[in-house]
Motif scaffolding. Structure first.
Motif, PDB file in Angstrom:
ATOM      1  N   HIS A 356       0.847  -1.187   0.000  1.00  0.00           N
ATOM      2  CA  HIS A 356       0.000   0.000   0.000  1.00  0.00           C
ATOM      3  C   HIS A 356       0.880   1.234   0.000  1.00  0.00           C
ATOM      4  N   GLY A 357       0.320   2.346  -0.451  1.00  0.00           N
ATOM      5  CA  GLY A 357       1.056   3.595  -0.368  1.00  0.00           C
ATOM      6  C   GLY A 357       1.323   3.897   1.088  1.00  0.00           C
ATOM      7  N   PHE A 358       2.535   4.247   1.420  1.00  0.00           N
ATOM      8  CA  PHE A 358       2.899   4.397   2.822  1.00  0.00           C
ATOM      9  C   PHE A 358       2.122   5.530   3.483  1.00  0.00           C
ATOM     10  N   TRP A 359       1.904   6.603   2.751  1.00  0.00           N
ATOM     11  CA  TRP A 359       1.240   7.752   3.356  1.00  0.00           C
ATOM     12  C   TRP A 359      -0.259   7.679   3.207  1.00  0.00           C
ATOM     13  N   GLY A 360      -0.769   6.539   2.844  1.00  0.00           N
ATOM     14  CA  GLY A 360      -2.209   6.447   2.680  1.00  0.00           C
ATOM     15  C   GLY A 360      -2.654   7.272   1.504  1.00  0.00           C
ATOM     16  N   ARG A 362      -3.255   7.721  -2.823  1.00  0.00           N
ATOM     17  CA  ARG A 362      -4.343   7.422  -3.720  1.00  0.00           C
ATOM     18  C   ARG A 362      -4.713   5.933  -3.712  1.00  0.00           C
ATOM     19  N   GLU A 365      -7.138   5.002  -1.043  1.00  0.00           N
ATOM     20  CA  GLU A 365      -8.504   5.458  -1.330  1.00  0.00           C
ATOM     21  C   GLU A 365      -9.188   4.487  -2.285  1.00  0.00           C
ATOM     22  N   ASP A 366      -8.460   4.114  -3.341  1.00  0.00           N
ATOM     23  CA  ASP A 366      -9.052   3.233  -4.344  1.00  0.00           C
ATOM     24  C   ASP A 366      -9.347   1.870  -3.741  1.00  0.00           C
ATOM     25  N   ARG A 368     -10.026   1.223  -0.662  1.00  0.00           N
ATOM     26  CA  ARG A 368     -11.174   1.347   0.225  1.00  0.00           C
ATOM     27  C   ARG A 368     -12.463   1.323  -0.608  1.00  0.00           C
ATOM     28  N   ALA A 369     -12.446   2.057  -1.717  1.00  0.00           N
ATOM     29  CA  ALA A 369     -13.634   2.114  -2.566  1.00  0.00           C
ATOM     30  C   ALA A 369     -13.943   0.734  -3.126  1.00  0.00           C
ATOM     31  N   GLY A 372     -15.653  -1.293  -0.687  1.00  0.00           N
ATOM     32  CA  GLY A 372     -17.046  -0.866  -0.581  1.00  0.00           C
ATOM     33  C   GLY A 372     -17.886  -1.476  -1.684  1.00  0.00           C
ATOM     34  N   VAL A 373     -17.328  -1.496  -2.898  1.00  0.00           N
ATOM     35  CA  VAL A 373     -18.046  -2.079  -4.032  1.00  0.00           C
ATOM     36  C   VAL A 373     -18.353  -3.539  -3.748  1.00  0.00           C
ATOM     37  N   ARG A 375     -18.657  -4.990  -1.002  1.00  0.00           N
ATOM     38  CA  ARG A 375     -19.613  -5.142   0.073  1.00  0.00           C
ATOM     39  C   ARG A 375     -21.033  -4.876  -0.409  1.00  0.00           C
ATOM     40  N   VAL A 376     -21.205  -3.831  -1.212  1.00  0.00           N
ATOM     41  CA  VAL A 376     -22.546  -3.540  -1.722  1.00  0.00           C
ATOM     42  C   VAL A 376     -22.982  -4.648  -2.668  1.00  0.00           C
ATOM     43  N   VAL A 405     -19.970  -2.196 -12.599  1.00  0.00           N
ATOM     44  CA  VAL A 405     -18.590  -1.839 -12.284  1.00  0.00           C
ATOM     45  C   VAL A 405     -17.610  -2.900 -12.795  1.00  0.00           C
TER      46      VAL A 405
END
Lengths: 526, 222
Positions: A356-360, A362, A365-366, A368-369, A372-373, A375-376, A405
């Motif tokens: 993962h990107g060390f500083w959290g 982009r 974010e992707d 995490r999204a 979410g996908v 999960r929905v 998606v």
């Protein structure tokens, strides 16, 4: 770069595993279809794919045996054990076929030819027929398997050794069908290749890899790699060992998500530990939850795939989402509790680590999204989450389409999306576009429905827009009509429409269209 | 992994409340509390779809994901013109009432902005639970809805009145809309502020009506 591999292929393994006397006609059937035959049955005209009845008609003395894969695997273990003297790294592909990298053994026995001869003699000695096994050496497991198959076709089954670097040329004349049998690709996809006019692996290898990726996804890339005689490709895809399945019985059956999730977390930890111990990571995971419910087969099963390998938490989360989806159905409809969870890694790759990107940044974010996908999708089904994609078009509904998606990015054609499209509705675009246009009435001062003549002239000045009986709006401004005649060459797809922008007294503005004699509200400028 | 996550929080510079915002395109940013969409806040936009889209455009450009639930009828072409990055948009067009709260909660956990258009009034319990969850996760909950469908008071309420120009009696076309936006709400948004803008302008973007309506920096004269 592919690993130089030796493949062993025993002819008619389902028959050989029966230990039938040589010369007896035997047909092994599964689901009423012949899947393997002995040589004498073949001579009598019994071929793979026949119905049982037809096989018996062609050769009345044939012995028909139901397929027993466990027995096949058990008997093949004998050969695998014998090969264990030659190599420590044997990979059983399916019962009847196995492969191993040649690097060490080849040097020890004095070259590929010598090694192949030795393996052929060793395995042949264990079989009833000495020439019942083919041995092939090539770069990569797939090319080696094809070489072994070629060796079987020759009289006396002499080993076939493909020189280093020549695998691409060796596999080129094979028909594309070998990609699904003995190759790993789905038969449907290989069928499509055939219908596209690609007859041989050489034809496939000549196509740019990016095009295959675009059309078939990862399978396309894999097919291209295989057609080039190279099977490293997108990670080594191997059938994971069956003993990796993690099973938990829930006694008493669990009715709440939390109970199951708790067990699933422990299972997932165990699975990831096992995989990690072998240097593998799981990319396709089948989560199977057996329930006490009597409707259907009472099984909730879903395959989860993840390009970055699944971690224990991710697996536990997916079990939970899958259950969420099931439990959110009304209790009466689901009628039961979970009694057994099975985690079955369907596809594994060599673990390369997933950073993962060390500083959290982009990527987090992707990520995490994406979760979410998933999960929905677990709650509503795979087609419930859509993404907008630009397409070309004249009307607001055609310019951007919503696609599932999972299908996103497969068909977009930016050049068309930005083409001029004469007759399109001018900018600015409407903020609301109704997916199903709403029938409305547009009337002139006299209360007559406004019409549009064949030459594009309105029959009267629009005065009232009635969305339904209660909602009658006074029209204060309008522009148009813009006539659009699309696909006039197509008898079923042709459409003729006249569009009008109207502004009503309360300041709102709409796009309405006259089609098939009625007015429709297409979009709102809100 | 856990250690790295912990380390990450330790070495991050301390953020003040007003820094925890998602960017918003000018001139809307100047009238919003903290000059942007405060993370974790609930914002209600009263039935003006393009204003909702304009609010989230800058955040989407900056890499945030936007999810829209129950919004089968958004004009995404207009959204793209306003600057929304369509590659970072998820749409769940239709959700049954039984699954609605679960789906919104799942998205609140995983994207930065969740646009919600409840088809029917939301129960007070669901509303409280979802806004609490959004606050905890730092997700902006954007209610593209009428006042009556969300039973609790949101942090920020944005209202807008607009009038279109360019359309005559049988000639012209819809060219641009002058929109009078007023923002009110609780705490930092308690003082009512308003701005006039073209939304959409003739090219589909958002513009201030006059350069003077944008706040300009005070510097030494001359």
């Amino acid at each position: 770069m592919s690993v130089r591999t030796l493949a062993v292929w025993c002819r008619d393994w389902p028959v050989v595993a029966l230990d039938a006397p040589v010369g007896e006609p035997v047909a092994v059937v599964r689901a009423n279809r012949v899947v393997a035959t002995s040589a004498s049955a073949r001579v009598a005209g019994v071929s793979v794919g026949l119905r049982r009845r037809e096989a018996q008609r062609r050769c009345p003395e044939v012995r028909v045996v139901e397929r027993d894969e466990d027995r096949e695997a058990r008997v093949f273990e004998r050969i695998a054990a014998a090969l264990g003297d030659i190599t420590p790294r044997l990979e059983a592909v399916v019962p009847g076929r196995c492969a191993f990298p040649t690097r060490g053994p080849s040097r020890y026995f004095g070259g590929d030819e010598a090694l192949a001869g030795r393996v052929g003699a060793l395995v042949g000695g264990l079989l009833a027929e000495r020439d019942g096994c083919g041995v092939g050496i090539a770069d990569g497991g797939f090319a080696a398997t094809l070489a072994a198959g070629r060796s079987l076709q020759r009289a006396g089954s002499p080993p076939v050794v493909v020189a280093a670097g020549q695998s691409g040329a060796f596999v080129a004349p094979f028909p594309v069908g070998v990609l699904s049998d003995p190759g790993p690709l789905p038969a449907e996809m290989v069928g499509v290749l055939g219908r596209l006019g690609l007859r041989h692996l050489g034809d496939l290898a000549a196509i740019p890899r990016a095009d295959l990726l675009g059309r078939f996804g990862r399978d396309g890339t894999l097919a291209h790699h295989l057609a080039n005689g190279d099977d490293e490709g997108p990670g080594r895809l191997a059938d994971p060992p069956a003993d990796l399945d993690q099973v938990a019985e829930l006694d008493p059956p669990a009715e709440r998500v939390e109970q199951v999730a708790f067990v699933a977390k422990a299972l997932a930890d165990r699975l990831v530990g096992e995989l990690g111990g072998r240097g593998l990571a799981c990319t396709h995971l089948v989560v199977r939850i057996e329930t006490t419910s009597h409707d259907g087969d009472g099984v909730v099963e879903r395959c989860w795939r993840d390009d970055g390998a699944l971690s224990a938490t991710a697996i536990a989360q997916r079990v939970r989402w899958q259950l969420d989806g099931w439990l959110s159905r009304p209790a009466r409809a689901r009628g039961g509790a979970a009694r057994r969870i099975v985690l079955h890694p369907e596809q594994v790759v060599t673990a390369k680590g997933h950073q993962h990107g060390f500083w959290g940044g982009r990527s987090a974010e992707d990520e995490r999204a994406r979760r979410g996908v998933a999960r929905v999708q677990g709650i509503l089904g795979a087609d419930a989450v859509l993404v907008p994609e630009r397409r070309g078009g004249r009307g607001p509904r055609e310019q951007v389409r919503l696609v599932p998606v999972d299908a996103a990015g497969s068909v977009v054609e930016p050049a068309v999306a930005h083409a001029p499209w004469p007759g399109r509705v001018p900018r600015p675009h409407p903020g609301s576009v109704w997916p199903d246009p709403i029938p409305v009435e547009l009337t002139d001062v006299g209360g007559e429905t406004v019409g549009v003549s064949g030459r594009g002239v309105l029959s009267g000045h629009p005065a009232k827009l009635s969305i339904d009986r209660r909602c009658r709006l006074e029209v204060v401004g309008w522009a148009g009509p813009w006539i659009v005649e699309e696909r006039w060459w197509d008898p079923t797809g042709s459409r003729r429409r006249a569009r009008l922008q109207v502004q009503v007294a309360d300041g709102a503005a709409y796009l309405v269209a006259l089609e098939a004699g009625g007015w429709w509200l297409e979009a709102g400028y809100d | 992994m856990a250690a790295i996550a912990e380390l990450r929080t330790l070495v991050q510079p301390t953020t003040l409340a007003h820094e925890r915002v998602l960017p918003v395109l000018p001139p809307l940013d100047a009238v919003l509390p903290h000059d942007g969409l405060a993370l974790g806040s609930t914002i209600r936009v009263d039935e003006c779809t393009s204003l909702s889209l304009a609010l989230v455009a800058a955040a989407s450009q900056a890499g945030s994901w936007v999810a829209a639930v129950g919004t089968a009828d958004i004009g995404w072409a207009a959204a793209a013109d306003l600057g929304l990055d369509l590659g970072r948009v998820l749409v769940v067009p239709r959700v049954g009432s039984a699954e609605w709260a679960g789906v919104v909660a799942a998205l609140v956990d995983s994207v930065s902005v969740v646009m919600v258009r409840p088809g029917r009034p939301v129960g007070e319990r669901d509303a409280r639970r979802l806004s609490a969850r959004a606050r905890e996760r730092g997700t902006v909950l954007l209610l593209d809805a009428a006042a009556r469908s969300w039973p609790i008071e949101p942090d920020v309420v944005i209202e807008a009145v607009g009038s279109w120009s360019g359309l005559g009696e049988g000639h012209g076309r819809l060219r641009e809309r002058r929109l009078d936006v007023s923002i009110s709400g609780r705490r930092a948004a308690a003082r009512r502020r308003s701005v006039e803008l073209w939304l959409p302008a003739a090219d589909g973007t958002m513009r201030p009506t006059s350069p003077m309506s944008q706040p300009f920096p005070l510097g030494p004269a001359g």
